[in-house]
Design a protein around this motif. Structure first.
Motif, mmCIF file in Angstrom:
data_model
loop_
_atom_site.group_PDB
_atom_site.id
_atom_site.type_symbol
_atom_site.label_atom_id
_atom_site.label_comp_id
_atom_site.label_asym_id
_atom_site.label_seq_id
_atom_site.Cartn_x
_atom_site.Cartn_y
_atom_site.Cartn_z
ATOM 1 N N SER A 91 1.029 -1.285 -0.059
ATOM 2 C CA SER A 91 0.031 0.072 0.063
ATOM 3 C C SER A 91 0.855 1.120 0.252
ATOM 4 C CB SER A 91 -0.788 0.054 1.166
ATOM 5 O OG SER A 91 -0.178 0.017 2.310
ATOM 6 N N GLY A 92 0.363 2.502 -0.470
ATOM 7 C CA GLY A 92 0.957 3.679 -0.482
ATOM 8 C C GLY A 92 1.831 3.974 -1.719
ATOM 9 N N LEU A 93 1.950 5.212 -1.820
ATOM 10 C CA LEU A 93 2.783 5.899 -2.985
ATOM 11 C C LEU A 93 4.029 5.456 -3.103
ATOM 12 C CD1 LEU A 93 2.478 7.738 -5.215
ATOM 13 C CD2 LEU A 93 2.979 9.683 -3.869
ATOM 14 N N TYR A 96 3.853 1.759 -4.542
ATOM 15 C CA TYR A 96 3.466 2.200 -5.977
ATOM 16 C C TYR A 96 5.019 2.521 -6.953
ATOM 17 C CZ TYR A 96 2.039 4.160 -10.461
ATOM 18 O OH TYR A 96 2.126 4.816 -11.627
ATOM 19 N N LYS A 156 -5.848 12.949 -6.526
ATOM 20 C CA LYS A 156 -6.168 11.590 -5.640
ATOM 21 C C LYS A 156 -5.210 10.637 -5.657
ATOM 22 C CE LYS A 156 -11.184 11.662 -7.017
ATOM 23 N NZ LYS A 156 -12.511 11.116 -7.643
ATOM 24 N N ALA A 157 -5.063 9.867 -4.810
ATOM 25 C CA ALA A 157 -4.095 8.831 -4.783
ATOM 26 C C ALA A 157 -4.324 7.557 -5.816
ATOM 27 C CB ALA A 157 -3.667 8.428 -3.386
ATOM 28 N N LEU A 183 -2.173 1.905 -8.340
ATOM 29 C CA LEU A 183 -2.323 2.314 -7.053
ATOM 30 C C LEU A 183 -3.918 2.589 -6.993
ATOM 31 C CD1 LEU A 183 -1.667 3.290 -4.054
ATOM 32 C CD2 LEU A 183 -0.988 5.666 -5.101
ATOM 33 N N ASP A 184 -4.700 1.859 -6.283
ATOM 34 C CA ASP A 184 -5.975 2.144 -6.459
ATOM 35 C C ASP A 184 -6.560 3.157 -5.345
ATOM 36 O OD1 ASP A 184 -6.427 0.867 -4.106
ATOM 37 O OD2 ASP A 184 -7.159 -1.264 -4.829
ATOM 38 N N GLU A 185 -8.021 3.359 -5.376
ATOM 39 C CA GLU A 185 -8.595 4.363 -4.717
ATOM 40 C C GLU A 185 -8.603 3.967 -3.016
ATOM 41 O OE1 GLU A 185 -11.679 1.399 -5.951
ATOM 42 O OE2 GLU A 185 -10.116 2.570 -6.815
ATOM 43 N N ASN A 186 -8.186 2.761 -2.763
ATOM 44 C CA ASN A 186 -8.146 2.406 -1.325
ATOM 45 C C ASN A 186 -6.764 2.443 -0.983
ATOM 46 O OD1 ASN A 186 -10.869 1.750 -0.967
ATOM 47 N ND2 ASN A 186 -10.741 -0.109 -2.296
ATOM 48 N N ASN A 187 -5.802 2.914 -1.777
ATOM 49 C CA ASN A 187 -4.440 3.333 -1.394
ATOM 50 C C ASN A 187 -3.607 1.818 -1.454
ATOM 51 O OD1 ASN A 187 -2.317 5.051 -1.093
ATOM 52 N ND2 ASN A 187 -2.086 4.423 1.382
ATOM 53 N N GLN A 188 -4.053 0.836 -2.130
ATOM 54 C CA GLN A 188 -3.581 -0.513 -2.226
ATOM 55 C C GLN A 188 -2.813 -0.386 -3.706
ATOM 56 O OE1 GLN A 188 -7.020 -3.192 -1.643
ATOM 57 N NE2 GLN A 188 -5.917 -3.667 0.443
#
Length: 235
Positions: A91-93, A96, A156-157, A183-188
């Protein structure tokens, strides 16, 4: 079968069949190396190969979602089979960005038995070789990058990076494969492999069940390589 020219240590195996009643000629090239293929030997393979070995109407097909390809009757009618794997990396940028870096430097092919020259640029039109260790010799298979896609939402992330490569004449298979990180909308962060393929040489026709098993094995090991790179040095 006849053994043709040696390309700087790489072997080119060609099959030629002729009949007198109804003349036809079937030729297929398989590039082999006894030792780990050098950049020069890979270049020789690329210089020897030709154009794409699958229909242009399927060019770029792997850029589409899996569900679309599953409903595409033309693919199944033409003999293509789908192979898909989608695995949660973290998870997280930061994860990614590391996953993206892994794809850009071909870490997903950084295996003991499979590799791509890590200096190969990921740009549309670039030709390269996937080198696989199968039994005694290495098999050198030519491909070309068909497309590169990257998206980023400023507010958005959400982000994704991926590219698809198509097989060229001289490859054991015909088809296309996409590698992507998202990297999806749930930060996964998700790593995905999507390919469509069918045999393109008598060797792959004979051993296609084995080929499919190796595709799944590669997906598992490639995922481990991306996860390891993406989560390295994280607290």
């Amino acid at each position: 079968p006849s053994l043709s020219t040696r390309l700087n240590g790489a072997l080119a195996l060609s099959l030629s069949t002729r009949t007198f009643d109804n003349y036809f000629e079937l030729k297929g090239m398989v590039f082999l190396c006894w030792d780990r293929p050098s950049p020069q030997e890979q270049k020789a393979c690329i210089n020897k190969t030709g154009a794409f070995n699958y229909d242009s109407k399927f060019r770029g097909a792997t850029a589409k979602p899996l569900s679309y390809l599953q409903d595409d009757k033309e693919l199944s009618k033409d003999g293509f089979l789908l192979n898909h794997a989608r695995v949660l990396v973290g998870s997280g940028l930061e994860t990614y960005e590391k996953g993206k870096s892994a794809l850009q430097t071909w870490r997903h092919f950084g295996l003991d038995w499979a590799f791509v020259d890590p200096k190969t640029p990921i740009q549309s039109g670039v030709k390269f070789c996937v080198c696989l260790k199968e039994f005694l010799p290495w098999v050198v298979m030519p491909l070309e990058v068909v497309y590169v896609h990257e998206t980023r939402k400023a507010n958005k992330a959400l982000a994704s990076f991926g590219f698809g490569s198509g097989t060229l004449q001289g490859h054991l298979l015909a088809g296309e494969e996409r590698f992507s990180i998202e990297l999806d909308e749930n930060n996964q962060v998700w790593y995905e492999i999507l390919s469509l393929s069918k045999p393109a040489h008598f060797l792959s026709f004979i051993g296609y069940p084995y080929v499919k098993l190796r595709q799944k094995y590669f997906a598992h090991q490639s995922t481990n390589a991306v996860v390891q790179h993406s989560t390295a040095s994280q607290q």
